[in-house]
Design an enzyme around this catalytic site. Structure first.
Site, mmCIF file in Angstrom:
data_model
loop_
_atom_site.group_PDB
_atom_site.id
_atom_site.type_symbol
_atom_site.label_atom_id
_atom_site.label_comp_id
_atom_site.label_asym_id
_atom_site.label_seq_id
_atom_site.Cartn_x
_atom_site.Cartn_y
_atom_site.Cartn_z
ATOM 1 C CB THR A 66 43.920 26.305 -31.211
ATOM 2 O OG1 THR A 66 45.330 26.414 -31.120
ATOM 3 C CG2 THR A 66 43.458 24.999 -30.600
ATOM 4 C CG ASP B 233 37.843 27.839 -30.016
ATOM 5 O OD1 ASP B 233 38.760 28.604 -29.657
ATOM 6 O OD2 ASP B 233 38.046 26.666 -30.373
ATOM 7 C CG ASP C 181 42.719 31.310 -31.829
ATOM 8 O OD1 ASP C 181 43.882 31.724 -31.755
ATOM 9 O OD2 ASP C 181 42.245 30.485 -31.042
#
Length: 826
Positions: free
Chosen positions: A339, A582, A337
């Site tokens: 970010t 996350d 991912d």
């Protein structure tokens, strides 16, 4: 009511319940406890300190321990009470009664090995436990009208626990407050669709919040809670497959099958057929059985895993399932991912562009109100707060929040409604421009140019009607573009380069705009970053999706369900997939990936399903995990070949002895000496050495195709020397001389196997092999050691003949290893 602002990548941080009306200009501190206003629900302010104390006294507390590893009792039991320890223990007791102490040395070695295994796993347990405490999620609980974070085990019956996006439900309860609260129960029920919860609805521990917020009252805690009954199965219903451990189990099963009939034949041969001294026959029988057991292989595997855990623990990496170290080393596709992985959490506003003639000062006031309204802002909203703090120029005070739309990964925007200072109502959306704007809108071209520079763009749009009206986003009026610059992780480029060098494909999967994500990946040097694909145009057919995944490197506007489907598509093509994330929108994909990697700052739900948690939030730690896995796999494959070579030649020697009806050539002391010098000591060093070889599949096949020819050659050479010696020597002491000659051949052949396995040579590997050879030489030349080990070379003809047979065997070993390497690959 929970207000969430959009992070256009789909990233979010947990929200927290709050009253429906908040002064948008008021200062809010999300870190410190906040006073809670009265609510319509009788439990809104939570229990009092006295009530908590009463419940603790009655034992109504969530006392189920958080276990990150086995208990000390389980560790001792697992290392002591093994099938082979039982066999060796019985043989050891027999030898203590019938033979000199030097023939019982193998038992002391087993005791030492078991002790080492217990100590190393205990060290690993302490490391895991300490890291688990650091990474433990702390739910927010209301007590005495104050919301504060406490440890999960401190929750008592009747506590009011707050929930926000990404929060895990830690005990069973009943919803007390709900603000568009959506709970994902897929980890419990297998149903992926979130369930909308209202006040009075039950919630089960193990589920997690995907949207909205609220609070629930704990109705079952401790061992009564659903989590206590299904804790491991619920959060990690599929454990990591360890080919190493399952392979060793398979090998041990085969060894047992071979050992039992061979040992029975040897016992009959030595005790019945041969009319020798009873004690000597028992000693030689035990000497034939003990080396069949690869007793140190399981120990070294456990030690290698345990030391890997300790090493990674020092780098703030929590390995929640030990075989995950091995699993990540086998990964050939890593899905990232953007970010929080390629970029740091923080962002900066570089520009705000008013649209459609909007007043710039008014736009700033709207942004200031949006930022001030959320007590727990995500990265995008925090950037807005930093740029337009409450009480700044233009005011913003007097705007009151009247409604909120929590973030949803499916929507990719959030919103809030206000009553402005003059009483005018207004409602706003903040989100992904290409989701809020219709196709063909001229503003999208402007946004595309910004995305190509790697900038993130949010659209502020005014809703024409009510915020929660059906299709509110369809008629929203574009008001401004908020341009944000992401902070690249300084070590992300090196990490991507590492994976590229290791032939591990990297796929960036993000909820953000695909062009923007590709530009960020390109800045970091990701190969194929220009091959971007908007997931809204991703084919739904699994096979076509797999093809698209293999052909492209960057994917934008990906929904949580798509992330899961993309992982499954790659797995359908035989790929071993690791997924990092996350946010709560990563949970489904993390759960289904072969290896799930969560950031320590990620949501509680992601940490629950991940096998590896990077507590330092550094993507750059992953190469260390891969390196540890490769060290474990490569080195255990090496040393397993040593152990299995010994098993093969021991079984074959026993069979040959039975077939030729001769005394077994060795006493236990001889094989203890050989095992220590050619296997035990060098295997320990080799198992812990650095190793960067890429992990290869088919562990059992790879080990056995080298161990079998090596064992056959060693057995044939040793038995040949023994038969020649039997014809050469005669009279008293002949058997000891024959044994010494056979021992010399077996040692030299075993040393050559060790020398092959120690390649490629380094100074310490050469030193290790030389030291083992020197150790054997010392035994041969020091008189008291000769007596202790019953090793004395008689004459010169037979010893040099033993050396000559060993040299021929070594040449045959080289030929067979090269043949296997060419035929089957290294």
């Amino acid at each position: 009511m929970t207000q969430r602002a959009l992070d256009s990548s789909g990233e979010q941080t947990p929200g927290s319940p709050r009253p429906a009306m908040i002064d948008a200009g008021a200062e809010l501190d999300p870190v410190h406890p906040v006073e809670l206003p009265p609510s319509g629900h009788p439990d809104a302010t939570g229990l009092t300190t006295a009530e908590v104390a009463e419940r603790v006294a009655r034992g109504e507390v969530n006392d189920v321990p958080v276990r990150s590893s086995r208990s000390l009792t389980e560790i001792v039991r697992a290392n002591v009470f093994t099938r082979f320890n039982l066999i060796i223990g019985v043989l050891w007791v027999i030898m203590l009664f019938v033979a000199p102490i030097q023939d019982s040395l193998f038992g002391f070695v087993i005791v030492a090995n078991t002790g080492i295994g217990i100590i190393q796993e205990w060290r690993a347990k302490k490391t895991l436990d300490s890291l688990a405490v650091i990474g433990e999620a702390k739910p927010t609980v209301r007590r005495d009208g104050v919301a504060a974070e406490i440890s999960t085990h401190e929750i008592v019956l009747g506590d009011v626990v707050e929930l926000g996006p990404g929060d895990k439900v830690v005990v069973d309860g009943t919803v007390a407050e709900a603000d568009s609260l959506e709970i994902d129960e897929s980890l419990l029920t297998g149903e992926a669709d979130p369930v909308l919860k209202r006040a009075g609805d039950p919630v089960m521990s193990g589920s997690f919040v995907v949207a909205g917020g609220g609070a629930f009252t704990a109705t079952k805690v401790g061992r009564e809670a659903y989590a206590a009954q299904l804790a491991e199965e619920a959060s990690r219903f599929t454990l990591v497959h360890s080919e190493l451990r399952s392979g060793i189990s398979t090998i041990l099963k085969y060894v047992t099958w071979m050992m039992v009939p061979t040992a029975i034949g040897l016992i009959i041969s030595q005790l019945v057929v041969k009319d020798n001294n009873f004690k000597d026959s028992v000693a030689r029988t035990v000497g034939g059985i003990v080396p069949m057991i690869p007793e140190g292989l399981v120990l070294l595997t456990s030690v290698a895993f345990a030391i890997g855990v300790v090493r990674l623990g020092r780098k703030q990496c929590l390995v929640q399932e030990l075989p995950a170290i091995e699993g990540l080393a086998r990964v050939d596709v890593v899905c990232l991912d953007k970010t929080g992985t390629l970029t740091e959490g923080g962002m900066d506003i570089t520009e705000v562009r008013p649209l459609n003639g909007s007043d710039e000062a008014y736009v700033h006031q709207v942004l200031r109100s949006l930022g001030s309204s959320d007590p727990r802002p995500n990265a995008s909203l925090q950037a807005i707060i930093d740029a337009y703090p409450a009480g700044g120029e233009g005011g913003g005070k007097g705007w009151t929040v009247t409604d909120a739309m929590p973030f949803s990964s499916a929507r990719k925007y959030s919103g809030a409604a206000f009553t402005e200072t003059d009483g005018t109502p207004s409602a706003w959306l903040l989100g992904a421009p290409d989701v809020l704007l219709p196709d063909g809108d001229g503003t999208l071209t402007e946004i595309e140019h910004l995305n190509e520079q790697g900038l993130r763009v949010l659209l502020l749009a005014r809703v024409r009607g009510e915020l929660d009206a059906p299709g509110a986003a369809d008629g929203a009026v574009p008001t401004a573009l908020v341009v944000l610059e992401q902070r690249l992780r300084p070590d992300a480029g090196e990490t991507l380069a590492y994976f590229a060098q290791q032939n591990v494909a990297t796929k960036v999967i993000s909820g953000d705009n695909a062009v923007s994500v590709g530009a960020v990946a390109g800045k970091l040097g990701l190969a194929g970053a220009e091959n971007t694909l908007d997931a809204r145009r991703m084919p739904t057919d699994p096979d076509e999706m797999a093809t698209a995944m293999e052909e492209n490197a960057v994917f934008g506007r990906v929904t949580p369900q798509q992330k899961r489907d993309m992982v499954a598509a790659l797995q359908s093509r035989g790929h071993t997939v690791a997924m990092t994330g996350d946010g709560v929108n990563d949970v489904l994909a993390l759960k289904d990936a072969d290896i799930g990697v969560s950031m320590g700052s990620g949501s509680e739900a992601t940490r629950a399903v991940a096998q590896i948690v990077l507590l330092n939030n550094s993507f750059a730690t992953l190469p260390s995990v891969v390196a540890e896995g490769r060290r474990v796999i490569g080195n255990i494959t090496r040393v397993a070949t040593l152990f299995l070579t010994k098993t093969v030649y021991s079984v074959l020697l026993a069979i040959l002895v039975v077939c030729f009806q001769v005394e077994y050539p060795f006493l236990p002391r001889h094989l203890t000496l050989l095992s220590t010098l050619t296997i035990g000591v060098p295997a320990f060093f080799l198992a812990l050495a650095p190793n960067k070889e890429r992990a290869q599949p088919h562990f059992v096949r790879r080990v056995m195709r080298y161990a079998i020819p090596s064992g056959v050659i060693a057995a044939a050479a040793t038995f040949t020397t023994y038969l020649v010696a039997r014809h050469h020597y005669a009279g008293p002491g002949a058997l000891e001389a024959e044994t010494s000659a056979a021992t010399l051949t077996l040692f030299l052949v075993s040393m050559w196997v060790l020398a092959i396995i120690a390649r490629p040579y380094t100074w310490w590997r050469i030193g290790l092999v030389a030291a083992m050879g020197l150790g054997f030489l010392i035994v041969l030349v020091v008189p008291w050691l000769q007596d202790f080990f019953a090793l004395k070379l008689v004459g010169t003809t037979m010893p040099w003949g033993a050396v000559g047979i060993a040299v021929a065997a070594a040449a045959l070993l080289e030929f067979s290893w090269r043949l296997v390497g060419r035929r089957f690959g290294a």
